[in-house]
Design an enzyme around this catalytic site. Structure first.
Site, PDB file in Angstrom:
ATOM      1  N   GLU A  69     -39.399  39.107 -56.559  1.00  0.00           N
ATOM      2  CA  GLU A  69     -40.488  38.183 -56.215  1.00  0.00           C
ATOM      3  C   GLU A  69     -41.607  38.204 -57.259  1.00  0.00           C
ATOM      4  OE1 GLU A  69     -41.640  38.978 -52.165  1.00  0.00           O
ATOM      5  OE2 GLU A  69     -39.729  38.253 -51.385  1.00  0.00           O
ATOM      6  N   HIS A  90     -48.099  36.605 -47.456  1.00  0.00           N
ATOM      7  CA  HIS A  90     -46.730  37.100 -47.587  1.00  0.00           C
ATOM      8  C   HIS A  90     -46.777  38.415 -48.346  1.00  0.00           C
ATOM      9  CE1 HIS A  90     -42.460  37.288 -48.679  1.00  0.00           C
ATOM     10  NE2 HIS A  90     -42.890  37.652 -49.884  1.00  0.00           N
ATOM     11  N   LYS A 142     -51.424  32.534 -48.503  1.00  0.00           N
ATOM     12  CA  LYS A 142     -50.705  31.301 -48.121  1.00  0.00           C
ATOM     13  C   LYS A 142     -51.657  30.108 -47.954  1.00  0.00           C
ATOM     14  CE  LYS A 142     -46.742  33.549 -45.887  1.00  0.00           C
ATOM     15  NZ  LYS A 142     -45.896  33.576 -44.665  1.00  0.00           N
ATOM     16  N   ASN A 199     -49.472  32.436 -41.270  1.00  0.00           N
ATOM     17  CA  ASN A 199     -49.894  33.829 -41.117  1.00  0.00           C
ATOM     18  C   ASN A 199     -50.589  34.418 -42.350  1.00  0.00           C
ATOM     19  OD1 ASN A 199     -47.607  34.102 -42.651  1.00  0.00           O
ATOM     20  ND2 ASN A 199     -46.635  35.643 -41.360  1.00  0.00           N
ATOM     21  N   TYR A 230     -37.689  31.472 -50.799  1.00  0.00           N
ATOM     22  CA  TYR A 230     -37.322  31.938 -49.454  1.00  0.00           C
ATOM     23  C   TYR A 230     -35.818  31.796 -49.181  1.00  0.00           C
ATOM     24  CZ  TYR A 230     -42.154  32.606 -47.820  1.00  0.00           C
ATOM     25  OH  TYR A 230     -43.431  33.064 -47.626  1.00  0.00           O
TER      26      TYR A 230
HETATM   27  P1  CMP Z   1     -43.252  35.872 -44.784  1.00  0.00           P
HETATM   28  O1  CMP Z   1     -43.652  37.315 -44.966  1.00  0.00           O
HETATM   29  O2  CMP Z   1     -43.801  34.920 -45.771  1.00  0.00           O
HETATM   30  O3  CMP Z   1     -41.652  35.744 -44.784  1.00  0.00           O
HETATM   31  C1  CMP Z   1     -40.980  34.731 -44.063  1.00  0.00           C
HETATM   32  C2  CMP Z   1     -41.908  33.906 -43.250  1.00  0.00           C
HETATM   33  O4  CMP Z   1     -41.316  33.067 -42.287  1.00  0.00           O
HETATM   34  C3  CMP Z   1     -42.809  34.802 -42.459  1.00  0.00           C
HETATM   35  O5  CMP Z   1     -43.741  35.418 -43.334  1.00  0.00           O
HETATM   36  C4  CMP Z   1     -43.406  33.843 -41.425  1.00  0.00           C
HETATM   37  O6  CMP Z   1     -44.590  33.226 -41.872  1.00  0.00           O
HETATM   38  C5  CMP Z   1     -42.337  32.755 -41.327  1.00  0.00           C
HETATM   39  N1  CMP Z   1     -41.799  32.673 -39.989  1.00  0.00           N
HETATM   40  C6  CMP Z   1     -41.900  31.599 -39.199  1.00  0.00           C
HETATM   41  N2  CMP Z   1     -41.297  31.814 -38.041  1.00  0.00           N
HETATM   42  C7  CMP Z   1     -40.781  33.056 -38.083  1.00  0.00           C
HETATM   43  C8  CMP Z   1     -40.026  33.839 -37.161  1.00  0.00           C
HETATM   44  N3  CMP Z   1     -39.665  33.388 -35.959  1.00  0.00           N
HETATM   45  N4  CMP Z   1     -39.667  35.090 -37.542  1.00  0.00           N
HETATM   46  C9  CMP Z   1     -40.020  35.558 -38.778  1.00  0.00           C
HETATM   47  N5  CMP Z   1     -40.720  34.849 -39.683  1.00  0.00           N
HETATM   48  C10 CMP Z   1     -41.109  33.614 -39.340  1.00  0.00           C
END
Ligand code: CMP
Length: 136
Positions: free
Chosen positions: A125, A114, A8, A111, A48
């Site tokens: 995906e 993904h 990311k 984070n 998303y």
């Molecule tokens: P990702 O695996 O990319 O899939 C959805 C993303 O939403 C997740 O990682 C997080 O980076 C982001 N995200 C932000 N806030 C939340 C939350 N409260 N719960 C889950 N995902 C979140």
């Protein structure tokens, strides 16, 4: 079996992409395709789309369009489950020690990586970013 990872924008901007990729390779994943992309708003929204109704959807799209990211098609046995194990929980505060997010993520929003959450989503995906030609 293939799954999709995306390094990311936070990990790209802080120069951690190489470390994240090395971690994935050490965990037995082979890179079948890779691509540096700067997602547009509509592209991030489409990727998303399952989260469209969630309160974090718009901040997530803003973050994912804030800079380049690196989608990877990764190959190994049981790739979907193994990649989720290796990257750790969404929130780095809850991620097991030694996982990618425990090591490199800043927050639940920023984070680092993904990973596809099911074999069905992995197929969708991988196909979102890569064609059969890319995958060889
Ligand atoms: P990702 O695996 O990319 O899939 C959805 C993303 O939403 C997740 O990682 C997080 O980076 C982001 N995200 C932000 N806030 C939340 C939350 N409260 N719960 C889950 N995902 C979140």
């Amino acid at each position: 079996m293939l799954t999709l990872a995306i390094i990311k924008p936070d990990a790209m901007a802080s120069g951690k992409a190489g470390k994240v990729l090395a971690h994935l390779e050490s965990a037995g994943f082979k890179v079948r395709a890779a691509r540096l992309v700067s997602l547009s708003g509509p592209q991030a929204e489409a990727f998303y789309a399952v989260h469209r109704e969630r309160p974090f959807f718009h901040p997530l799209v803003a973050f994912m369009t804030s800079g380049p990211c690196l989608p990877l098609a990764l190959d190994r046995d049981d790739a979907v489950a193994k990649l989720r194990e290796v990257i750790g929980a969404t929130d780095p505060k809850e991620a097991a020690p030694g996982t990618v997010r425990a090591l490199y993520a800043e927050s639940k929003e920023r984070n680092a990586i993904h990973a596809s959450d099911s074999p069905e989503n992995a197929g969708r995906e991988v196909g979102f970013f890569f064609s059969d030609l890319d995958l060889g």
